[in-house]
Design a protein around this motif. Structure first.
Motif, mmCIF file in Angstrom:
data_model
loop_
_atom_site.group_PDB
_atom_site.id
_atom_site.type_symbol
_atom_site.label_atom_id
_atom_site.label_comp_id
_atom_site.label_asym_id
_atom_site.label_seq_id
_atom_site.Cartn_x
_atom_site.Cartn_y
_atom_site.Cartn_z
ATOM 1 N N ASP A 170 -11.658 46.726 14.474
ATOM 2 C CA ASP A 170 -10.688 46.338 13.447
ATOM 3 C C ASP A 170 -10.189 47.530 12.652
ATOM 4 O O ASP A 170 -9.018 47.608 12.294
ATOM 5 C CB ASP A 170 -11.278 45.273 12.512
ATOM 6 C CG ASP A 170 -12.756 45.492 12.236
ATOM 7 O OD1 ASP A 170 -13.116 46.569 11.721
ATOM 8 O OD2 ASP A 170 -13.547 44.595 12.548
ATOM 9 N N PHE A 175 -6.517 49.125 11.661
ATOM 10 C CA PHE A 175 -6.126 49.449 10.287
ATOM 11 C C PHE A 175 -5.639 50.882 10.181
ATOM 12 O O PHE A 175 -4.571 51.143 9.611
ATOM 13 C CB PHE A 175 -7.313 49.223 9.347
ATOM 14 C CG PHE A 175 -7.059 49.656 7.931
ATOM 15 C CD1 PHE A 175 -6.342 48.847 7.061
ATOM 16 C CD2 PHE A 175 -7.515 50.887 7.465
ATOM 17 C CE1 PHE A 175 -6.094 49.249 5.755
ATOM 18 C CE2 PHE A 175 -7.273 51.293 6.173
ATOM 19 C CZ PHE A 175 -6.551 50.468 5.307
ATOM 20 N N PHE A 231 -6.495 40.313 9.176
ATOM 21 C CA PHE A 231 -6.407 40.643 10.590
ATOM 22 C C PHE A 231 -6.055 39.350 11.312
ATOM 23 O O PHE A 231 -6.823 38.385 11.282
ATOM 24 C CB PHE A 231 -7.731 41.229 11.082
ATOM 25 C CG PHE A 231 -8.036 42.583 10.505
ATOM 26 C CD1 PHE A 231 -7.738 43.737 11.215
ATOM 27 C CD2 PHE A 231 -8.610 42.704 9.239
ATOM 28 C CE1 PHE A 231 -8.014 44.990 10.679
ATOM 29 C CE2 PHE A 231 -8.881 43.952 8.693
ATOM 30 C CZ PHE A 231 -8.580 45.101 9.414
ATOM 31 N N LEU A 289 -1.881 42.569 11.896
ATOM 32 C CA LEU A 289 -2.517 42.944 10.634
ATOM 33 C C LEU A 289 -1.458 43.008 9.556
ATOM 34 O O LEU A 289 -0.336 43.455 9.801
ATOM 35 C CB LEU A 289 -3.187 44.324 10.763
ATOM 36 C CG LEU A 289 -3.658 45.026 9.483
ATOM 37 C CD1 LEU A 289 -4.773 44.241 8.804
ATOM 38 C CD2 LEU A 289 -4.111 46.453 9.781
#
Length: 349
Positions: A70, A74, A100, A145
């Motif tokens: 994740d 980002f 997310f 995201l």
């Protein structure tokens, strides 16, 4: 739409007076991610969460393979926004309303765009705070995201008129019902031994604090590798003349990833970050600082997927400070606190 300041053909980034409320900025350059990014990420940080380490573990959890971490997503989405949002920043101040929304797989191509949702000139007349909502989209146009961040940006022309102050009203936390569980994810056959710990969601109680014990000293070389990997062009990370003290500021996302990786010891089953409620880089991190981390359980919740729960955590990174010490008597952060991050993660119930 505000434009980046230009000198001939050279873009020198936007200054505070270049932003307009409602601007939508499409950031260059799209990036295709591969397994190499995962390998480099795991080289830079002691990341060990099983769902992001093993295709077989991910398949046993109902996914087609192991998605990219994740935080890789980002950093990539964030890095794309830097030339347009924070190239001339004094500091990245905070985050909110981050979600997310879909896994990212090796081979996916990500691009970013940001909408200016707030502006506030500071009382010194030399800087202002810009609020943006940034979205990362894949090659299919699916938003993977989204998050809000606010940045203190220099003015280029001090006599430029101040904009009307607009500060967005942001939620203090993402509601658990708005968290997105990846399609197919199941923990019915979850192997706690392979994951590294036996603790389920029900083993954690609100208010519990966990000292993650380990520390990692940040080195200049690894920080420079990280910022180049994420194509983060903020001057304060590269150019020693960009700060009065002559030091290169360690990218705040580097601290986030290091602290998240350290949190494995005690939170190995907090597998997927799905929400960023709030975050603040409390003090600068410099080369030579040793990052340590502790967490506090803020909440737990069920999700719409049986067996998959959500845990809300405060993750605090320090540069060697005592665990569980966050603020001074006057309410300000202690000088040893680097990061205060409030996030949701998915965990077996």
């Amino acid at each position: 739409m505000g434009e980046r300041a230009k000198t001939g053909k050279i873009n020198v980034g936007r200054f505070f007076e270049d932003y307009r409320l409602g601007d939508v900025i499409r950031h260059a350059v799209p990036r295709t991610l591969a397994g190499a990014e995962r390998a480099l990420y795991h080289m830079l940080y002691p990341a060990r969460h099983a769902l992001y380490s093993s295709d077989e573990f991910a398949r046993a959890s109902g996914l087609k393979a192991s998605p990219l971490d994740d935080m890789i997503v980002f950093h990539t989405v964030f890095g794309k926004s830097v030339p347009d949002v924070s190239l001339n920043a004094v500091a990245n101040l905070g985050y909110g309303e981050g979600r997310f929304l879909a896994p990212v797989w090796p081979g996916d191509t990500l691009r970013s765009e940001s909408e200016v949702i707030g502006l506030k000139q500071n009382s010194n007349g030399k800087t202002g705070v810009v609020y943006v909502r940034t979205r990362g989209l894949n090659q299919h146009g699916t938003t993977v995201l989204e998050f809000v961040r606010w940045v203190m940006v220099r003015k280029q022309h001090l006599d430029a008129p101040a904009p009307d102050t607009t500060v967005p009203d942001l939620a203090s936390a993402i509601d658990a019902s708005d968290l997105v569980v990846p399609q197919g994810l199941t923990f019915d056959a979850y192997d706690f031994e392979l994951a590294g710990e036996g603790h389920r969601l029900g083993d954690y109680s609100v208010g519990e604090k966990i000292d993650h014990v380990d520390g990692v000293t940040v080195e200049e070389a690894e920080h420079m590798l990280a910022t180049r990997l994420w194509q983060n062009t903020a001057k304060v990370h590269f150019d020693t003349s960009a700060r009065p003290d002559g030091n290169r500021l360690i990218y705040g996302g580097h601290v986030i990833s290091m602290a998240r990786a350290l949190s494995f010891n005690g939170l190995a089953n907090a597998q997927m970050v799905v929400g960023l409620n709030a975050g603040a880089h409390a003090n600068p991190c410099l080369s030579g600082d040793t990052i340590r981390a502790w967490s506090e359980v803020l909440d737990t919740a069920e999700t719409t997927t049986p067996g998959v729960g959500a845990i809300r955590l405060r993750l605090v990174a320090t540069k060697g400070g005592a665990p569980f010490a966050l603020r001074k008597e006057d309410g300000k952060y202690r000088s040893d606190v680097l990061l205060d991050l409030d996030y949701w993660a998915l965990m077996p119930t």
